[in-house]
Design an enzyme around this catalytic site. Structure first.
Site, PDB file in Angstrom:
ATOM      1  N   ASP A  63      -0.149  -9.533   6.545  1.00 30.09           N
ATOM      2  CA  ASP A  63       1.101  -8.910   6.978  1.00 30.09           C
ATOM      3  C   ASP A  63       2.198  -9.302   5.998  1.00 30.09           C
ATOM      4  O   ASP A  63       2.581 -10.473   5.923  1.00 30.09           O
ATOM      5  CB  ASP A  63       1.434  -9.389   8.391  1.00 30.09           C
TER       6      ASP A  63
ATOM      7  N   ASP B 202       9.452  -2.864   0.222  1.00 29.91           N
ATOM      8  CA  ASP B 202       9.883  -1.537   0.690  1.00 29.91           C
ATOM      9  C   ASP B 202       9.213  -1.251   2.034  1.00 29.91           C
ATOM     10  O   ASP B 202       8.588  -0.217   2.220  1.00 29.91           O
ATOM     11  CB  ASP B 202       9.525  -0.468  -0.346  1.00 29.91           C
TER      12      ASP B 202
ATOM     13  N   ALA C  93       0.829  -1.214   0.000  1.00 30.93           N
ATOM     14  CA  ALA C  93       0.000   0.000   0.000  1.00 30.93           C
ATOM     15  C   ALA C  93       0.862   1.261   0.000  1.00 30.93           C
ATOM     16  O   ALA C  93       1.909   1.295   0.654  1.00 30.93           O
ATOM     17  CB  ALA C  93      -0.924  -0.009   1.216  1.00 30.93           C
TER      18      ALA C  93
ATOM     19  N   GLY D 191       0.515   1.196  -3.318  1.00 28.57           N
ATOM     20  CA  GLY D 191       0.613   0.513  -4.599  1.00 28.57           C
ATOM     21  C   GLY D 191       1.664   1.037  -5.555  1.00 28.57           C
ATOM     22  O   GLY D 191       1.649   0.684  -6.733  1.00 28.57           O
TER      23      GLY D 191
ATOM     24  N   LYS E  33      16.396   0.032   5.438  1.00 28.78           N
ATOM     25  CA  LYS E  33      16.397   1.348   6.081  1.00 28.78           C
ATOM     26  C   LYS E  33      17.575   1.399   7.058  1.00 28.78           C
ATOM     27  O   LYS E  33      17.666   0.566   7.972  1.00 28.78           O
ATOM     28  CB  LYS E  33      15.081   1.580   6.826  1.00 28.78           C
TER      29      LYS E  33
END
Length: 355
Positions: A263, A279, A224, A226, A308
């Site tokens: 998840d 990501d 999300a 997308g 990250k």
């Protein structure tokens, strides 16, 4: 092609502002691995690192541009000119290049930093003045020629420049090392640019053609809204988008997307997929371990994922995470990583089976 130069006082590498220590650490480590002595000269927020090395011309091909994580561009420094006369910057450069071979192109650049960006006008104007002078001296072809070394002049202030050379086959093909990508209005988020840049930077053109084919099946973990899913659909892939959050309706309307509310960090496919992309905002070591599990279990053949980075010791964490991933993946993989222009405090990793 022939070596770009037999000389050189060091390597000049451009980077994201604030990541000079990480690039310096990487250059020091990789040069040492290759058996070369040298030291990094840099200041935080300069947007570049100068790696001083008496054998720079020999070191350059050992540190391939595509294999350097924090370097946007890699150049061999022919000369540093720290006290240029604004009334005549051209003559000292022609003097430096008196014994140099002919070049196939000229790029006049500056670091992508707070101090460097105001130099863009100077770089453009100086390039327009230097090109005819180089051609008159027989040092520059009339048209760009990628079979010859490329000349770079990098201004770090109005009177301080580096005269450098690059192998077009072993350097970024974009000025400042920054690909010019446009965010299309239909992109669900700016993160789409990260995956676009990853496909452009981490894969050679022939690899993109072979590994990103229409009809392939992919999973986007933490999809999300997308952005990365949308990029994959533009490659005409069938995508399983895994996220408890909603996707933009026009992404679903492509007919290539199945949205599974789960998840993304714990979901896995029932059948092996061609691609997995991820990501997700999570601790980098956890991501590295989970990505390794995907390869060890055979859930995907190829992957692109982001790590990250923490605020401190980012080069150390990068090495640790990449070593952890390769150790736990359970199979030999080609692993390439870059801090992309559209990345922030993160790096993007490509993993693919050895061919």
């Amino acid at each position: 092609m022939a070596p770009v130069t037999d000389t050189g006082i060091g390597l000049l590498c451009l980077c994201r502002q604030g990541f000079e220590p990480e690039l310096a650490g990487e250059l020091q480590f990789r040069a040492g691995e290759a058996g070369f002595a040298g030291y990094a000269r840099t200041q935080r927020n300069d947007g570049y690192v100068l790696f001083m090395c008496d054998e720079a011309a020999a070191l350059a091909p050992r540190l391939r541009w595509r294999e350097l994580i924090f370097a946007r561009q890699k150049l061999v420094v022919l000369a540093e000119l720290p006290q240029l006369d604004p009334a005549d910057r051209i003559t000292p450069m022609l003097d430096v290049l008196a014994d140099a071979p002919r070049f196939g192109d000229l790029w006049v650049e500056h670091p992508d930093s707070d101090a460097g960006k105001p130099l863009s006008g100077l770089a453009r104007a100086f390039g327009n003045a230097l090109r005819p002078a180089l051609r008159k001296a027989g040092k520059l072809t009339d048209k760009p020629n990628n079979r010859l070394p490329r000349l770079h002049v990098v201004f770090v202030d109005g009177t301080h420049a580096f005269v450098c050379v690059a192998d077009p086959a072993d350097s970024a093909p974009w000025a400042l090392g920054i690909p010019r990508l446009k965010l299309l209005p239909e992109a669900p988020s700016r993160s789409a640019l990260k995956l676009d840049e990853a496909l452009l930077t981490l894969l050679m053109p022939e690899e993109r053609e072979a590994l990103a084919k229409p009809g392939m099946r992919a999973a986007d973990l933490g999809a999300a809204p997308g952005g990365w899913t949308w990029v994959l659909t533009r490659q005409h892939m069938h995508v399983l988008s895994i996220d408890n959050g909603p996707l933009r309706q026009h992404v679903l309307d492509t007919g290539l997307v199945e949205h599974l509310r789960a998840d993304g960090f714990h979901w896995h496919p029932e059948q092996p997929l061609d691609w997995m992309v991820c990501d997700m905002v999570e601790q980098p070591r956890r991501v590295a371990e989970r990505m390794a599990t995907w390869f060890r279990e055979g859930w995907c053949r190829h992957a692109i994922f982001n790590l990250k980075l923490p605020m401190k010791k980012r080069w150390d964490e990068t090495r640790l995470c990449l070593d952890l991933f390769q150790d736990q993946a359970g199979k030999p993989l080609v692993v390439r990583a870059k801090q992309l222009y559209h990345d922030r405090e993160e790096i993007t990793v490509l993993a693919s089976p050895l061919r």
